[in-house]
Design an enzyme around this catalytic site. Structure first.
Site, mmCIF file in Angstrom:
data_model
loop_
_atom_site.group_PDB
_atom_site.id
_atom_site.type_symbol
_atom_site.label_atom_id
_atom_site.label_comp_id
_atom_site.label_asym_id
_atom_site.label_seq_id
_atom_site.Cartn_x
_atom_site.Cartn_y
_atom_site.Cartn_z
ATOM 1 N N HIS A 181 33.363 47.624 39.081
ATOM 2 C CA HIS A 181 32.110 48.390 39.216
ATOM 3 C C HIS A 181 32.275 49.589 40.159
ATOM 4 O O HIS A 181 31.424 49.848 41.008
ATOM 5 C CB HIS A 181 30.975 47.477 39.717
ATOM 6 C CG HIS A 181 30.564 46.414 38.736
ATOM 7 N ND1 HIS A 181 29.646 46.648 37.735
ATOM 8 C CD2 HIS A 181 30.953 45.129 38.608
ATOM 9 C CE1 HIS A 181 29.484 45.535 37.033
ATOM 10 N NE2 HIS A 181 30.274 44.605 37.537
ATOM 11 N N ASP A 241 32.050 40.616 41.581
ATOM 12 C CA ASP A 241 31.725 40.104 40.251
ATOM 13 C C ASP A 241 32.402 40.932 39.167
ATOM 14 O O ASP A 241 32.695 42.113 39.356
ATOM 15 C CB ASP A 241 30.213 40.112 40.039
ATOM 16 C CG ASP A 241 29.621 41.511 40.140
ATOM 17 O OD1 ASP A 241 29.994 42.234 41.084
ATOM 18 O OD2 ASP A 241 28.805 41.888 39.290
ATOM 19 N N GLU A 242 32.644 40.321 38.044
ATOM 20 C CA GLU A 242 33.090 40.990 36.814
ATOM 21 C C GLU A 242 34.273 41.935 37.043
ATOM 22 O O GLU A 242 34.319 43.041 36.517
ATOM 23 C CB GLU A 242 31.921 41.747 36.177
ATOM 24 C CG GLU A 242 30.786 40.840 35.759
ATOM 25 C CD GLU A 242 29.611 41.585 35.149
ATOM 26 O OE1 GLU A 242 28.969 41.021 34.236
ATOM 27 O OE2 GLU A 242 29.322 42.720 35.575
ATOM 28 N N ALA A 243 35.249 41.455 37.815
ATOM 29 C CA ALA A 243 36.455 42.268 38.059
ATOM 30 C C ALA A 243 37.455 42.022 36.937
ATOM 31 O O ALA A 243 38.590 41.577 37.163
ATOM 32 C CB ALA A 243 37.051 41.922 39.416
ATOM 33 N N VAL A 244 37.054 42.349 35.716
ATOM 34 C CA VAL A 244 37.836 41.961 34.538
ATOM 35 C C VAL A 244 39.114 42.780 34.381
ATOM 36 O O VAL A 244 40.027 42.366 33.666
ATOM 37 C CB VAL A 244 36.978 42.057 33.254
ATOM 38 C CG1 VAL A 244 35.797 41.118 33.324
ATOM 39 C CG2 VAL A 244 36.505 43.480 33.024
#
Length: 431
Positions: A181, A241-244
């Protein structure tokens, strides 16, 4: 013991019994006067909020109203269930100026919420001025999720928010979302990118900081240092979060290194519950946003428990305020399902994640603003759900009854009308 008199025979007494703690109060209304006593100033403030609810809705008006106003005789002794009773406001996807944030603080503190988590950075915008890296706000903050003009807070603006919140016994927890993000930051400074090339603002897709680069941690040390210096609260939130686009090994290394930076600046780390994949200190707090029955998320909650990390419960299928109320709601999202007014009220933080009841610090209601460019949208999605989440945080579970609550909630409608709050007139509530 200190006693202060107010107009209308209202007396506030500081110096109540130890059993009230730092936030409890005792309110007594007789035919002669109103007495509010508390051990600490926060308790007096919350006692006044209860008295406020006992008075007619027109007390909220900005102009002089006619009386007389009466309050029924009553005695209330009240202490909170949880120490952490929060809301999260995303000002990164869409920016909201200081007066609107202050209004949110007014409304949440009215229902005895004491923590405002500000999501200050994301792919769509960077919202806090960092003097050592000025392009973060001036360039990274120049747009938003709707490709609008964006905006940012100067450090004086942020300090004003912190002070305003403190006057209502609300603590600000700032979040700089990492290592994912981060498009707004990567677009602002090319050296933060592994290839040295800055992507465009609002570049689609997942983003990630370049974990191997030393400049990543020099940058974060500056950002966290400046933010810590103007944040009196205990916590700096690093997201997580959401560190894809970050490998598992890189993610663990990154969080461990950033935790050391946060600690060096005299703060404690907070992050979304995925940060439990790293080696967190026992002082860290994890914000749990998993949905009911999510085994992977529950496993991370167990890791938090074993380390002594407290959990703040923010389950997306219960308290994410950006979720639609039902299929007919004209705005909002539904990836976590629909969160009706009853859904947001009728659950227990102690049992939502099995086996971690003693490690729950409290509750927090996030409102992500991806699809909400207008302040009316924010109010419409927060109300009437936010007061129910506040009650979950304050009142013992044994006192919760949907049938009783929905009637009490309906009585808040006239109050919001006077305050000018745009709210959803849910068919679940007998307005």
């Amino acid at each position: 013991m200190t006693t202060t008199g107010l107009p209308g025979d209202i007396r506030l007494t500081l110096g109540g019994p130890q059993s009230l703690g730092t936030e409890g109060y005792r309110l007594t209304v007789t035919a002669v006067n109103v007495d509010i006593s508390a051990k600490a100033e926060a308790g007096l403030f919350y006692g006044v909020q209860t008295l406020r609810q006992l008075l007619p809705a027109k007390i909220e008006a900005k102009t002089v109203q006619s009386g007389p106003w009466t309050v029924k005789a009553v005695t209330v002794q009240d202490t909170p269930r949880y120490a952490w009773r929060g809301a999260m406001l995303d000002v990164a996807r869409h920016f909201f100026p200081v007066p609107q944030v202050e209004q949110y603080i007014d409304l949440m503190s009215m229902y005895k919420m004491n923590t405002l988590h500000l999501h200050l950075s994301d792919n769509d915008g960077w919202r806090i001025d960092i003097k050592s890296w000025p392009r973060l706000a001036r360039y990274g903050g120049s747009t938003d999720a709707s490709r609008g003009p964006g905006g940012f807070y100067t450090q004086d603006d942020y300090t004003a928010i912190v002070r305003y919140a403190a006057s209502r016994h609300v603590t600000i927890v700032p979040e700089i979302d990492t290592p994912g993000h981060v498009t707004a930051a990567l677009a602002s400074y090319a050296p933060l990118n592994c290839d040295g090339v800055a992507p465009p603002l609002l570049n689609p897709g997942w983003s990630s900081l370049c974990v191997p680069l030393d400049i990543t941690y020099k940058w974060l040390d500056d950002v966290i240092g400046e933010l810590a210096a103007i944040t009196p609260g205990d916590y700096i939130d690093i997201g997580g979060d959401e560190a894809v686009n970050t490998s598992a090994a890189d993610y663990k290394y990154f969080v461990n290194r950033v935790q050391a930076i946060v600690t060096a600046h005299g703060k404690k780390l907070m992050g979304w519950h995925q940060v439990e994949a790293a080696d967190l200190a026992g002082s860290a707090v994890a914000d749990y946003w998993g949905t009911a029955g999510s085994k992977d998320d529950e496993a991370l909650a167990k890791v938090a428990q074993n380390r002594g990390n407290k959990l703040v419960l923010s389950p997306a299928d219960k308290v994410y305020l950006d979720m639609k109320y039902d299929a007919s709601t004209p705005i909002g999202q539904d990836w976590a399902g629909y969160n009706s007014v009853r859904d947001s009220y009728d659950w227990d933080p102690a049992t939502f994640v099995p086996g971690v009841a003693d490690d729950v610090a409290g509750v927090e209601a996030p409102l992500w603003t991806d699809v909400f460019p207008n302040w009316d949208d924010v109010q419409f999605m927060a109300f009437p759900r936010l007061p129910g989440i506040a009650e979950i945080g304050w009142s013992a579970q044994r006192t919760h009854s949907w049938d009783d609550y929905r009637v009490r909630l309906a009585a808040q409608g006239p109050r919001w009308d006077v305050l000018g709050v745009k709210y959803f007139r849910s068919p679940e509530v007998p307005w």
